[in-house]
Design an enzyme around this catalytic site. Structure first.
Site, PDB file in Angstrom:
ATOM      1  N   ASP A  11     -22.188  30.081   1.621  1.00  0.00           N
ATOM      2  CA  ASP A  11     -21.510  29.189   2.737  1.00  0.00           C
ATOM      3  C   ASP A  11     -21.008  27.792   2.303  1.00  0.00           C
ATOM      4  O   ASP A  11     -21.813  27.141   1.637  1.00  0.00           O
ATOM      5  CB  ASP A  11     -22.867  29.067   3.634  1.00  0.00           C
ATOM      6  CG  ASP A  11     -23.432  30.334   4.762  1.00  0.00           C
ATOM      7  OD1 ASP A  11     -22.382  31.052   4.710  1.00  0.00           O
ATOM      8  OD2 ASP A  11     -24.321  30.284   4.992  1.00  0.00           O
ATOM      9  N   ASP A 130     -22.158  37.902  13.919  1.00  0.00           N
ATOM     10  CA  ASP A 130     -23.313  36.847  13.843  1.00  0.00           C
ATOM     11  C   ASP A 130     -23.935  37.295  15.281  1.00  0.00           C
ATOM     12  O   ASP A 130     -23.392  37.162  16.419  1.00  0.00           O
ATOM     13  CB  ASP A 130     -22.778  35.431  13.937  1.00  0.00           C
ATOM     14  CG  ASP A 130     -22.005  34.761  12.551  1.00  0.00           C
ATOM     15  OD1 ASP A 130     -22.662  35.511  11.698  1.00  0.00           O
ATOM     16  OD2 ASP A 130     -21.342  34.046  12.725  1.00  0.00           O
TER      17      ASP A 130
END
Length: 258
Positions: A11, A130
């Site tokens: 990330d 997600d």
């Protein structure tokens, strides 16, 4: 039999790799290019880079970072975040990425999956999902809702329904990120991962929750249709080395590339 893949997630925010818990409280990990090089040499099968604030900040992916990574590694890598069009996809691929992940964009503009698959082949188009556990309703029968904008915005979409629709539209792979288990290191969210891996006929990557080598064995033994296990925390913080994990999986009759 197809080999199971081990994928490292990086990330990225402001050209730094970070890691949080349940998409919050991120800690600085290091330089994305240096880490990419390290994991490629350590035996990772693939890497996935997410520019985690690009969509929320309405800006493009950091193309220079993608180019720098491509010069350093010789394993497949996928890039997501800040992609808003087929033109952006083309720019990322020309910069050296092998795949493009779309998440928020695909929810807002589902036809991008079809357009991307038509332009580059569906094997290049990864649907990032997600998802978070919620109460079951008629509109969310699976009990898992899709979130976008880095887990900040609820969509009202049922996770399984959305996965099936996305594959019909052109997604060639699904990376399933379970928000509830992200960074917790207590095991993958096997229930929703099972539902989605059994609902679609494309590769599914399980993401969120790996805390040790046994979690990968449990994932692949319990859910044989899952193609890959993705992790971040256990690799970033040195709890598990990838080659060590591969040997452990092989000893437990899980087919991996050694």
């Amino acid at each position: 039999m197809l080999l199971k893949r081990l994928i490292v997630c990086l990330d990225v925010r402001n050209r730094r790799v970070t890691k949080g818990v349940k998409f919050a409280d991120n800690r600085d990990i290091g330089d994305p290019v240096e880490l990419a090089n390290f994991y490629a040499k350590d035996g990772a099968d693939e890497l996935i880079f997410y520019d985690i604030t690009a969509s929320a900040e309405h800006r493009k992916i950091d193309i220079e970072m993608v180019k720098s990574v491509a010069k350093q590694i010789f394993i497949p890598f996928c890039v997501g975040g800040g992609i808003s069009s087929v033109t952006d996809m083309r720019e990322v691929i020309l910069a050296g990425a092998d795949k493009i992940s779309v998440n928020s964009l695909a929810v807002r503009n589902p036809k991008i999956l079809t357009e991307g698959a038509r332009a580059f082949g569906r094997q290049c188009i990864v649907l990032g999902m997600d998802v978070k556990a919620v109460d079951k309703t008629s509109s969310i029968p699976s009990g898992y809702e899709v979130y976008i904008e880095g887990g900040r915005v609820a969509t009202g979409l049922d996770a399984v329904k959305w996965a099936k629709k996305a594959v019909e539209l052109g997604a060639g792979e699904i990376c399933l990120n379970a928000i509830d288990t992200d960074g917790v290191c207590k095991g993958y969210a096997l229930d929703i991962t099972r539902m989605i891996s059994e609902a679609v006929a494309v590769p599914v990557i399980a993401s969120g929750g790996a805390g040790g080598m046994e979690d990968f064995v449990k994932l692949f033994r319990t859910l044989p249709k899952v193609d890959a296990g993705l992790a971040a925390s256990i690799f970033h913080f040195g709890q598990v080395q990838i080659l060590e994990l591969k040997r452990y999986l092989a000893e437990n009759n899980i087919n991996v590339r050694l």
